[in-house]
Design an enzyme around this catalytic site. Structure first.
Site, short mmCIF file in Angstrom:
data_model
loop_
_atom_site.label_atom_id
_atom_site.label_comp_id
_atom_site.label_asym_id
_atom_site.label_seq_id
_atom_site.Cartn_x
_atom_site.Cartn_y
_atom_site.Cartn_z
N LYS A 23 0.86 -1.18 0.00
CA LYS A 23 0.00 0.00 0.00
C LYS A 23 0.90 1.24 0.00
O LYS A 23 1.92 1.26 0.71
CB LYS A 23 -0.91 -0.02 1.24
CG LYS A 23 -1.93 1.11 1.28
CD LYS A 23 -2.88 0.97 2.48
CE LYS A 23 -3.93 2.07 2.53
NZ LYS A 23 -4.87 1.93 3.66
N SER A 46 -10.01 2.23 2.85
CA SER A 46 -9.06 2.95 2.04
C SER A 46 -8.08 2.07 1.26
O SER A 46 -7.49 2.55 0.29
CB SER A 46 -8.24 3.90 2.92
OG SER A 46 -7.39 3.20 3.80
N SER A 84 -10.37 -0.11 6.99
CA SER A 84 -9.73 0.07 5.68
C SER A 84 -9.07 -1.17 5.10
O SER A 84 -8.67 -1.16 3.93
CB SER A 84 -8.69 1.19 5.75
OG SER A 84 -9.31 2.44 5.70
#
Lengths: 96, 486
Positions: B78, B153, B177
């Site tokens: 990420k 997210s 998330s």
């Protein structure tokens, strides 16, 4: 509670954010909605509840020995700065 | 044999037995990323050269017989984790040109284990969002239906795993998330206990809630990665010095006698009947395996979202004050004075949702409001934590849905922030209480995947992973791949 445009201008100033007129209008409406939403908490009687400062019980902030552990890597670290001179960060003149 | 549909254990076995090399494996996933990223927009930065260099090192280690299970396994990070020498943006204009000068501990540990970095995944800007639509680099598309969001997210990480562009990807979870995008893309994802995985080098949003975790097709895959990512790190002052079990060795498939707490409040109110039915069907799988369902209640769970939207913006406003346009990050053109430099750099560098949360937090922490909001929220947080603790006296794990709905269409949730915030209604509680929680795929509604959420007491990642594994031994939802990506 309803926020005024002036309130939001003040919040934006405190947060050091420039906002356009359009952004100010949207922010005034959405911050008012968010505050109304979180205001649900005020209905709860929280008397006697210890505010939770850490998600794990009995954890305390750890301290490390006060010794130098970092080596000098300022060239690498400052490579992301937009304006430098003699390894100093440049900003607009603060003192006349 | 499709290399991209093999599990981590199968990939490891193939590498050890020289059925394919780490370089061949890397090339396969590099090609998939290049072929599909144009549509999915799941990666912000692809790192093919780095991947081939990592793979060459892995091949050399394997040839010397030195490799471990993860040596040569490709993965995506990420773009919230700092990667030394590689652009790290947090999906924000503020960090568009930022090249991290060091590795996050998560990155360092996974690299030391011999993994191969494929790229940095798209996400909501500074991890603030539940649809991946707040990214400066544009939304990620859901591989199951590219007109829909992947959740957020960690939407890019979810999409690369769902489309099998990477076998596994890291994520972070502040209010759901990892779990919500895992649910919306039909994969597994675990947010461990607060403090389990180091936050060093993970760009901060809300420090008392943020926790790194992992996303992969199966619980077994997650276990293999999590046991390497986890552990004490003196560079993170909230890292916990508790031994890390070998999660992958504890995946006993038996749930005989396991007490599964069905949280009443998760099934009340707005939960769609079809979604509830999927979760109930998943629970029946456990009952058939000998688990016992227990009705439990956390009466104030409904206050978790408003509590979160005090604590998280407050911490966000403080954390994001570091972006001042001076030392790194976006700087405006021609500032007329220092105040103008700060305000315009931040005003231009941050997107709408990030500015909204910074302002919310700034207001809530300002003089005269601190007690009414922040202190009160910390008290409610205590209450919710106690309710979880009480539920765990009756049950070994708690269950519920992960998300109120399947993936929604792009652009569907308009300008009302509250609608978006309520996507995390089932996931936020675990963050407030610092509990480990996981989402695993449990079926489809109109062709779109949904997740079952498992929540455990602190440091019971082994139990959660084993419970998820037991379900995945009896079902094959986690093996489903969207038709375009088989």
């Amino acid at each position: 509670m309803s926020l005024t445009r002036r309130d939001v201008e003040n919040i934006a100033h405190l947060a050091r954010l420039s906002l356009s007129d359009a952004e100010l209008s949207v922010a005034t409406a959405s911050l008012t909605a968010i505050l109304a939403f979180v205001d649900q908490l005020s209905a709860l009687d929280a008397t006697g509840l210890e505010p939770m400062a850490h998600p794990l019980p009995d954890q305390v902030q750890r301290l490390r020995p006060d010794v130098v552990t970092e080596t000098d890597q300022h060239v690498k670290y400052q490579a992301n700065a937009s304006q430098l001179e003699a390894a100093l960060y440049l900003v607009p003149k603060v003192i006349e | 044999m499709s290399l991209h549909t093999l599990s981590i254990a199968e990939l490891a076995s193939g590498l050890q037995q020289k059925q394919f090399s780490a370089t061949e494996l890397a090339r396969h996933f590099i090609a998939r990323g290049e072929a599909h990223n144009g549509l999915l927009n799941a990666y912000i930065t692809l790192t093919p050269e780095r991947a081939l260099a990592d793979a060459a090192l892995a091949d050399a280690r394997l040839a010397r017989g030195e490799g471990g299970v993860l040596t040569g396994i490709p993965l995506a990070q990420k773009d919230i984790f700092c990667t030394d020498g590689i652009r790290t943006t947090c999906a924000s204009r503020m960090l568009d040109g930022f090249v991290a000068p060091y590795d996050a501990t998560v990155v360092e540990r996974l690299a030391a284990a011999g993994t191969v970095l494929l790229g940095k995944t798209n996400m909501d800007e500074f991890a603030m969002g539940s649809s991946n639509e707040t990214s400066y680099y544009g939304p990620v598309r859901n591989p199951w239906d590219t007109a829909r969001v992947p959740g957020g997210s960690s939407g890019g990480s979810a999409a690369v795993v769902a489309a099998r562009l990477a076998p596994v990807a890291t994520g972070t979870d502040t209010g759901g998330s990892i779990r919500q995008p895992a649910a919306l893309t039909g994969i597994s994802g675990i947010k461990p206990t607060y403090g389990r995985v180091s936050r060093y080098g993970m760009i901060a949003f809300a420090s008392s809630l943020d926790q790194a975790g992992i996303m992969a097709p199966s619980a077994e895959d997650c276990a293999l990665l999590l046991e390497v990512m986890s552990g004490f790190d003196p560079r993170d002052s909230t890292s916990v010095d508790v031994p890390v079990p070998a999660y992958s060795k504890q995946l006993t498939p038996s749930v005989q006698g396991l007490r599964i707490g069905v949280v009443r409040e998760f099934f009340e109110g707005g939960l769609d009947a079809a979604n509830a039915a999927l979760v109930k069907a998943a629970l029946q799988v456990y009952v058939d395996q000998g688990a016992v369902l227990v009705d439990v209640s956390c009466p104030n769970m409904g206050l978790s979202v408003p509590t979160y939207y005090v604590v998280a913006p407050a911490e966000c406003s403080s954390n994001l004050s570091r972006f001042d346009g001076v030392r790194f990050g976006h700087r405006c053109e021609q500032p007329k004075d220092l105040m103008d430099l700060y305000k315009r750099s931040r005003g231009e560098g941050f997107g709408a949702e990030v500015k909204r949360r910074i302002m919310t937090g700034t207001y809530l922490l300002s003089a005269g409001y601190y007690d009414a909001y922040y202190l009160k929220a910390q008290q409610v947080r205590q209450l919710i934590s106690r309710e979880f603790a009480a539920a765990f006296t009756q049950a070994d794990v708690l269950v519920g849905p992960t998300s109120p709905t399947p993936a929604f269409p792009l652009g569907n949730q308009g300008d009302d922030p509250i609608t978006m915030y309520l996507n995390d209604i089932y996931t936020i509680g675990a963050n407030l209480a610092g509990l480990p929680a996981m989402s695993i795929p449990c079926g489809f509604l109109q062709g779109l995947p949904l997740g079952l959420q498992l929540i455990g007491p602190h440091f019971t990642e082994s139990r959660l992973l084993a419970t998820a594994h037991a379900y995945q031994q009896a079902t094959d939802w986690h093996r489903r791949v969207p038709a375009a990506y088989v």
